[in-house]
Design a protein around this motif. Structure first.
Motif, PDB file in Angstrom:
ATOM      1  N   PHE A  35      56.522 -31.984  -1.403  1.00 16.82           N
ATOM      2  CA  PHE A  35      56.231 -31.469  -2.741  1.00 16.82           C
ATOM      3  C   PHE A  35      57.529 -31.202  -3.497  1.00 16.82           C
ATOM      4  CE2 PHE A  35      54.542 -28.654  -5.987  1.00 16.82           C
ATOM      5  CZ  PHE A  35      53.281 -29.177  -6.214  1.00 16.82           C
ATOM      6  N   LEU A  63      43.938 -24.154  -3.509  1.00 17.10           N
ATOM      7  CA  LEU A  63      45.218 -24.719  -3.073  1.00 17.10           C
ATOM      8  C   LEU A  63      45.004 -25.833  -2.055  1.00 17.10           C
ATOM      9  CD1 LEU A  63      47.389 -21.485  -2.701  1.00 17.10           C
ATOM     10  CD2 LEU A  63      47.496 -23.186  -4.528  1.00 17.10           C
ATOM     11  N   PHE A  97      43.839 -29.016  -3.679  1.00 20.68           N
ATOM     12  CA  PHE A  97      44.687 -29.365  -4.822  1.00 20.68           C
ATOM     13  C   PHE A  97      44.691 -30.866  -5.107  1.00 20.68           C
ATOM     14  CE2 PHE A  97      48.920 -30.548  -6.503  1.00 20.68           C
ATOM     15  CZ  PHE A  97      48.925 -29.811  -7.678  1.00 20.68           C
ATOM     16  N   TYR A  98      44.700 -31.696  -4.068  1.00 16.04           N
ATOM     17  CA  TYR A  98      44.836 -33.143  -4.263  1.00 16.04           C
ATOM     18  C   TYR A  98      43.505 -33.872  -4.412  1.00 16.04           C
ATOM     19  CZ  TYR A  98      49.802 -32.743  -3.197  1.00 16.04           C
ATOM     20  OH  TYR A  98      51.141 -32.414  -3.229  1.00 16.04           O
ATOM     21  N   THR A 126      48.099 -31.016   1.893  1.00 18.12           N
ATOM     22  CA  THR A 126      48.643 -29.721   1.466  1.00 18.12           C
ATOM     23  C   THR A 126      49.209 -28.918   2.630  1.00 18.12           C
ATOM     24  OG1 THR A 126      46.435 -28.721   1.673  1.00 18.12           O
ATOM     25  CG2 THR A 126      47.075 -29.541  -0.503  1.00 18.12           C
ATOM     26  N   ASN A 161      52.409 -26.712   2.533  1.00 17.54           N
ATOM     27  CA  ASN A 161      52.864 -26.654   1.144  1.00 17.54           C
ATOM     28  C   ASN A 161      52.090 -25.656   0.294  1.00 17.54           C
ATOM     29  OD1 ASN A 161      54.975 -28.580   1.093  1.00 17.54           O
ATOM     30  ND2 ASN A 161      53.495 -30.254   1.070  1.00 17.54           N
ATOM     31  N   ILE A 197      52.822 -25.031  -3.625  1.00 19.83           N
ATOM     32  CA  ILE A 197      51.817 -25.437  -4.611  1.00 19.83           C
ATOM     33  C   ILE A 197      51.378 -24.237  -5.439  1.00 19.83           C
ATOM     34  CG2 ILE A 197      49.486 -26.364  -4.919  1.00 19.83           C
ATOM     35  CD1 ILE A 197      49.942 -28.070  -2.434  1.00 19.83           C
ATOM     36  N   TYR A 249      54.144 -23.528  -7.888  1.00 15.88           N
ATOM     37  CA  TYR A 249      54.117 -24.576  -8.916  1.00 15.88           C
ATOM     38  C   TYR A 249      52.989 -24.311  -9.915  1.00 15.88           C
ATOM     39  CZ  TYR A 249      52.430 -28.958 -10.899  1.00 15.88           C
ATOM     40  OH  TYR A 249      51.946 -29.925 -11.755  1.00 15.88           O
ATOM     41  N   SER A 250      51.791 -24.030  -9.402  1.00 17.15           N
ATOM     42  CA  SER A 250      50.638 -23.781 -10.269  1.00 17.15           C
ATOM     43  C   SER A 250      50.882 -22.563 -11.146  1.00 17.15           C
ATOM     44  CB  SER A 250      49.381 -23.569  -9.422  1.00 17.15           C
ATOM     45  OG  SER A 250      49.104 -24.713  -8.624  1.00 17.15           O
ATOM     46  N   HIS A 303      50.619 -31.923 -13.707  1.00 13.95           N
ATOM     47  CA  HIS A 303      49.707 -32.150 -12.584  1.00 13.95           C
ATOM     48  C   HIS A 303      49.631 -33.641 -12.259  1.00 13.95           C
ATOM     49  CE1 HIS A 303      48.667 -28.095 -12.158  1.00 13.95           C
ATOM     50  NE2 HIS A 303      47.618 -28.009 -12.950  1.00 13.95           N
ATOM     51  N   ALA A 305      52.533 -34.672 -10.203  1.00 15.45           N
ATOM     52  CA  ALA A 305      52.383 -34.178  -8.828  1.00 15.45           C
ATOM     53  C   ALA A 305      51.424 -35.073  -8.055  1.00 15.45           C
ATOM     54  CB  ALA A 305      51.874 -32.733  -8.849  1.00 15.45           C
TER      55      ALA A 305
END
Length: 229
Positions: free
Chosen positions: A11, A136, A139-140, A164, A167, A171, A174-175, A204, A207
């Motif tokens: 990340f 979280l 997230f992906y 994730t 990470n 994350i 970052y968020s 986003h 990312a």
């Protein structure tokens, strides 16, 4: 054929924000119109997540130099995965509120000056933390659905769990940073929102784009490389 090999993602927090800022600055007109249409999609029942997913695909094609149209935001190819995801979320919210509704009669009999019961506060805090962790870990999922073509929610969830891994704190930070940047537009008398809100989604996208590059490989290209040797 593009294959996905889910693995923990490296990340790059700073890169996503800086790349998102540069991309939005250089393509502001196109991205802003697409973002407005994305917001309109959010008004349509069960189409909010789909509109955001289509926005990520729009950014990918625009970045690749392909012929794009803001109308691409109204593409319904991925409607079912996002529809099922939203149904799951609605079901989860209902399950969360059932215990809270059951507690209300008990709280109604209490002296208001005594404040909220400790168990109620603990419950709300635990639910809040659980929601953050689930978000979280998932997230992906939008990247896997919209950019990776994964239509099975369970598969997308399992892949996101793997991607994730290790990470979650990064994350989360970052968020948090991106959310703060998005809210800065309010300080500028709401005028800044026309830049800062799209910036959040564009960051986003970067990312997600980087993550998909790390976990995908082109099977056809790999066969061609092997044949060369």
């Amino acid at each position: 054929m593009v294959k996905i090999n889910a693995k923990p993602v490296n990340f790059k927090l700073g890169d996503y924000i800086s790349n998102g800022f540069d991309f939005l600055k250089n393509n502001f007109g196109d991205v802003f119109v697409a973002f407005l249409l994305c917001m309109i999609m959010g008004i349509i029942p069960f189409c909010g997540f789909l509109g955001i997913g289509n926005f990520y695909r729009y950014c990918r094609d625009l970045r690749a130099g392909k012929q794009v149209s803001a109308g691409d935001i109204f593409n319904f190819d991925n409607f079912m995965p996002y529809f099922i995801l939203q149904l799951i979320l609605i079901g989860g919210v209902m399950l969360i509120y059932i215990p809270m509704i059951a507690m209300m009669p008990l709280m109604a009999d209490r002296d208001p000056s005594a404040g909220l019961p400790v168990f109620f506060i603990m419950y709300v805090l635990a639910i809040y933390i659980a929601i953050i962790i689930v978000c979280l870990k998932g997230f992906y999922m939008p990247a896997l659905i919209s950019l990776g073509g994964i239509t099975d929610i369970k598969t997308a969830w399992k892949m996101s769990l793997t991607m994730t891994k290790g990470n979650l704190l990064t994350i989360f930070l970052y968020s948090l940073v991106v959310s703060i940047l998005a809210q800065l537009g309010i300080i500028a008398c709401f005028i800044g929102l026309i830049f800062t809100l799209p910036l959040m989604y564009v960051c986003h996208y970067f990312a997600y784009e980087d993550a998909m590059k790390q976990v995908t490989y082109d099977e056809i290209q790999e066969i061609g490389i092997k044949n060369e040797f």
